[in-house]
Design an enzyme around this catalytic site. Structure first.
Site, PDB file in Angstrom:
ATOM      1  N   ARG A  27      11.475   8.818  20.575  1.00  0.00           N
ATOM      2  CA  ARG A  27      11.578  10.032  19.774  1.00  0.00           C
ATOM      3  C   ARG A  27      12.762  10.538  19.731  1.00  0.00           C
ATOM      4  O   ARG A  27      13.249  11.237  19.872  1.00  0.00           O
ATOM      5  CB  ARG A  27      10.411  11.333  19.351  1.00  0.00           C
ATOM      6  CG  ARG A  27       9.299  11.470  18.797  1.00  0.00           C
ATOM      7  CD  ARG A  27       9.543  10.969  17.355  1.00  0.00           C
ATOM      8  NE  ARG A  27       8.226  10.538  16.738  1.00  0.00           N
ATOM      9  CZ  ARG A  27       7.515  11.309  16.828  1.00  0.00           C
ATOM     10  NH1 ARG A  27       7.384  13.238  16.943  1.00  0.00           N
ATOM     11  NH2 ARG A  27       6.549  11.343  16.203  1.00  0.00           N
ATOM     12  N   ARG A  40      20.015  15.040   7.861  1.00  0.00           N
ATOM     13  CA  ARG A  40      18.682  14.835   7.767  1.00  0.00           C
ATOM     14  C   ARG A  40      18.230  15.437   6.483  1.00  0.00           C
ATOM     15  O   ARG A  40      17.901  14.369   5.307  1.00  0.00           O
ATOM     16  CB  ARG A  40      18.022  15.295   8.461  1.00  0.00           C
ATOM     17  CG  ARG A  40      16.700  15.745   8.267  1.00  0.00           C
ATOM     18  CD  ARG A  40      16.109  14.476   8.585  1.00  0.00           C
ATOM     19  NE  ARG A  40      14.163  14.791   8.181  1.00  0.00           N
ATOM     20  CZ  ARG A  40      13.855  14.730   7.049  1.00  0.00           C
ATOM     21  NH1 ARG A  40      14.210  15.032   5.876  1.00  0.00           N
ATOM     22  NH2 ARG A  40      12.304  15.282   6.577  1.00  0.00           N
ATOM     23  N   TYR A 152      -5.294   8.343  11.566  1.00  0.00           N
ATOM     24  CA  TYR A 152      -4.787   9.209  10.560  1.00  0.00           C
ATOM     25  C   TYR A 152      -5.020   9.370   9.005  1.00  0.00           C
ATOM     26  O   TYR A 152      -6.104  10.305   7.917  1.00  0.00           O
ATOM     27  CB  TYR A 152      -2.924   9.335  10.066  1.00  0.00           C
ATOM     28  CG  TYR A 152      -2.086  10.114  11.422  1.00  0.00           C
ATOM     29  CD1 TYR A 152      -2.053  10.994  11.718  1.00  0.00           C
ATOM     30  CD2 TYR A 152      -2.072   8.717  12.365  1.00  0.00           C
ATOM     31  CE1 TYR A 152      -1.839  11.704  12.424  1.00  0.00           C
ATOM     32  CE2 TYR A 152      -1.245   9.498  13.557  1.00  0.00           C
ATOM     33  CZ  TYR A 152      -1.297  11.142  12.880  1.00  0.00           C
ATOM     34  OH  TYR A 152      -0.751  11.591  14.543  1.00  0.00           O
TER      35      TYR A 152
HETATM   36  O1  CP3 Z   1      12.966   8.358  17.980  1.00  0.00           O
HETATM   37  C1  CP3 Z   1      12.500   8.000  16.829  1.00  0.00           C
HETATM   38  O2  CP3 Z   1      12.238   9.138  16.001  1.00  0.00           O
HETATM   39  C2  CP3 Z   1      12.332   6.922  16.086  1.00  0.00           C
HETATM   40  C3  CP3 Z   1      11.800   6.372  14.762  1.00  0.00           C
HETATM   41  C4  CP3 Z   1      10.127   7.643  15.048  1.00  0.00           C
HETATM   42  C5  CP3 Z   1       9.384   8.856  14.025  1.00  0.00           C
HETATM   43  N1  CP3 Z   1       8.240   8.498  14.469  1.00  0.00           N
HETATM   44  C6  CP3 Z   1      10.495   9.591  13.060  1.00  0.00           C
HETATM   45  C7  CP3 Z   1       9.916  10.806  13.070  1.00  0.00           C
HETATM   46  C8  CP3 Z   1       8.566   6.415  15.372  1.00  0.00           C
HETATM   47  C9  CP3 Z   1       8.313   5.528  16.309  1.00  0.00           C
HETATM   48  C10 CP3 Z   1       7.817   7.663  15.100  1.00  0.00           C
HETATM   49  C11 CP3 Z   1       6.683   7.514  15.705  1.00  0.00           C
HETATM   50  C12 CP3 Z   1       5.107   8.132  15.039  1.00  0.00           C
HETATM   51  N2  CP3 Z   1       4.527   8.555  14.399  1.00  0.00           N
HETATM   52  C13 CP3 Z   1       4.368   8.333  15.957  1.00  0.00           C
HETATM   53  C14 CP3 Z   1       3.630   7.139  17.152  1.00  0.00           C
HETATM   54  C15 CP3 Z   1       4.846   7.949  18.531  1.00  0.00           C
HETATM   55  C16 CP3 Z   1       4.762   9.422  18.528  1.00  0.00           C
HETATM   56  O3  CP3 Z   1       4.696  10.516  18.950  1.00  0.00           O
HETATM   57  O4  CP3 Z   1       2.957   9.281  19.658  1.00  0.00           O
HETATM   58  C17 CP3 Z   1       3.559   8.963  15.320  1.00  0.00           C
HETATM   59  C18 CP3 Z   1       1.825   9.063  15.705  1.00  0.00           C
HETATM   60  C19 CP3 Z   1       3.963   9.746  14.772  1.00  0.00           C
HETATM   61  C20 CP3 Z   1       3.274  10.097  12.907  1.00  0.00           C
HETATM   62  C21 CP3 Z   1       4.317  10.880  13.210  1.00  0.00           C
HETATM   63  N3  CP3 Z   1       5.369  11.577  11.945  1.00  0.00           N
HETATM   64  C22 CP3 Z   1       4.000  12.517  12.880  1.00  0.00           C
HETATM   65  C23 CP3 Z   1       2.774  13.117  14.724  1.00  0.00           C
HETATM   66  C24 CP3 Z   1       5.477  13.608  13.225  1.00  0.00           C
HETATM   67  C25 CP3 Z   1       5.489  15.210  13.469  1.00  0.00           C
HETATM   68  C26 CP3 Z   1       5.479  15.752  12.443  1.00  0.00           C
HETATM   69  C27 CP3 Z   1       6.078  17.105  12.838  1.00  0.00           C
HETATM   70  O5  CP3 Z   1       7.151  17.590  12.342  1.00  0.00           O
HETATM   71  O6  CP3 Z   1       5.588  18.109  13.855  1.00  0.00           O
HETATM   72  C28 CP3 Z   1       6.238  12.985  12.089  1.00  0.00           C
HETATM   73  C29 CP3 Z   1       7.557  13.344  11.876  1.00  0.00           C
HETATM   74  C30 CP3 Z   1       8.875  11.934  12.351  1.00  0.00           C
HETATM   75  N4  CP3 Z   1       8.627  11.181  12.570  1.00  0.00           N
HETATM   76  C31 CP3 Z   1       9.201  12.628  12.982  1.00  0.00           C
HETATM   77  C32 CP3 Z   1      10.327  11.589  13.040  1.00  0.00           C
HETATM   78  C33 CP3 Z   1      11.903  12.055  13.186  1.00  0.00           C
HETATM   79  C34 CP3 Z   1       9.921  14.493  12.372  1.00  0.00           C
HETATM   80  C35 CP3 Z   1      11.765  15.126  11.942  1.00  0.00           C
HETATM   81  C36 CP3 Z   1      11.184  15.258  10.392  1.00  0.00           C
HETATM   82  O7  CP3 Z   1      10.741  15.415   9.763  1.00  0.00           O
HETATM   83  O8  CP3 Z   1      12.612  14.731  10.547  1.00  0.00           O
END
Ligand code: CP3
Length: 346
Positions: A27, A40, A152
């Protein structure tokens, strides 16, 4: 394509001496960087990643800011199922939310066939553009593992217990196997497309696998994840397998076919090494929450992780899970400096 085979990160993935200990942060793209928030925009991240120019920039930002040894594609684990039209959104502060969750065999028809080039061409476009800009810094492609994506789709959103998911696994094993098989095919296709576009390593995120007992994992999940790795073997790129609370599952995560196993912070690195044996590289295992403490505490914990590796090849320094949004980027900058300055001695 300039394949940076001698990059420290790729050498460490292959369990070979890498000069310095490579480091990147799960992340690292998105989340804590002010330059990310600046570009963003609003709306769903699922829309943001459809813009290759924006997604490339976000992929590169942490490389420029931190000097990490690898970039990770700015995308999400639910992108393929969303692109297939399953009805997924990502709600800020919540996570993936599913309009009509997976309930029965009829829902299998909503999951493919998946053609990455047709359903989400922007992913490959972003990979190509990012690799073109990264030079010798490798790009990590990724996908969600069948179990975590299934959780999910079944729960309809984040869940603490994954009760519905486990009920389906135990109560309808044939349907469960078909679902995981579909999701394995989707993950393998997604990863293959990213590698073909230039990614030089892949990570399979099975974030929630640690909610399972070893016997349930081995019976209900491992075969599908093993199929994902087997489906990529001909590509010759290193594969990382990651989940949290997987201390009791570590040997099984390796058995699925990964070159590198991700560690959270609950098992000390040397203990994890013992459970995994000498042939597997490891990635982790600093608690992300530690990064919110004053620097001397961060330094002490990071040095402990490095010391526990004992100078063995095949250690990629990382956090044990994703960067917390409230992390001060300057702490991650100092961490990279510390890891790169660490003298590797057996
Ligand atoms: O470094 C990186 O951020 C690379 C890209 C990346 C994202 N998600 C972008 C993202 C990666 C590798 C993921 C993987 C991901 N997504 C996982 C596996 C990794 C882990 O953390 O266990 C999971 C379970 C998800 C599902 C997901 N997507 C969640 C639980 C969330 C968080 C929601 C929140 O706002 O709390 C996301 C959203 C998400 N994916 C963000 C990012 C940068 C959050 C910011 C945004 O919406 O801009």
């Amino acid at each position: 394509m300039s394949e940076p085979a001698s990059a420290p990160f790729l050498l460490a993935c292959r369990n070979q001496p890498s000069g310095r200990v490579p480091v990147w942060f799960m992340r690292q793209a998105g989340r804590s960087l002010p330059e990310y928030r600046a570009i963003r925009g609003t709306g769903s991240i699922l829309d943001a990643v459809r813009d290759p120019e924006l997604a490339t920039e976000v992929t590169l930002q942490p490389v420029h800011r931190y000097g990490v040894d690898a970039a990770i594609l700015y995308s999400d684990i639910v992108v393929p199922v969303a692109a297939l039209g399953f009805g997924v959104d990502i709600v800020s502060g919540v996570g993936p939310v599913i309009e009509r969750p997976f309930r029965s065999a009829a829902d299998l028809d909503r999951l493919g066939p998946f053609d990455p080039g047709a359903h989400c061409p922007w992913v490959q476009e972003t990979v190509r553009a990012a690799v073109g800009e990264l030079g010798d810094v490798p790009l990590i492609g990724f996908a969600g593992a069948p179990f975590t994506v299934a959780s999910y789709l079944i729960e309809g959103g984040p869940s603490r217990t994954l009760a519905r998911t486990k009920a389906l696994m135990l109560g309808e094993p044939e349907l469960w196997a078909l679902l995981l098989d579909r999701l394995a095919t989707i993950a393998a296709a997604a990863l293959r497309a990213q590698v073909e576009a230039g990614a030089s390593a892949v990570q399979l995120f099975d974030s929630w696998a640690g909610t399972l007992s070893p016997d349930l994992y081995e019976r209900g999940v491992l075969p599908a994840s093993a199929r994902v790795f087997a489906g990529l073997a001909d590509l010759g790129v290193p594969a990382i397998h990651f989940g949290v609370t997987t201390g009791e599952l570590l040997p099984l995560l390796a058995k699925a076919g990964a070159h590198v196993v991700g560690l959270d912070w609950r098992v000390p690195l040397d203990e994890a090494r013992q459970r995994l044996g000498p042939d597997v590289a490891v990635q982790g295992n600093l608690d992300p929450a530690v990064c919110l403490a004053p620097w001397p505490a961060v330094e002490e914990r990071a040095r402990d992780v490095l010391a526990r590796n004992g100078g063995r090849p095949g250690h990629i320094f990382n956090l044990g899970h994703g960067v917390l949004p409230e992390t001060d980027p300057s702490v991650l900058e100092r961490l990279v400096e510390l890891v790169h300055g660490w003298e590797v001695r057996p």
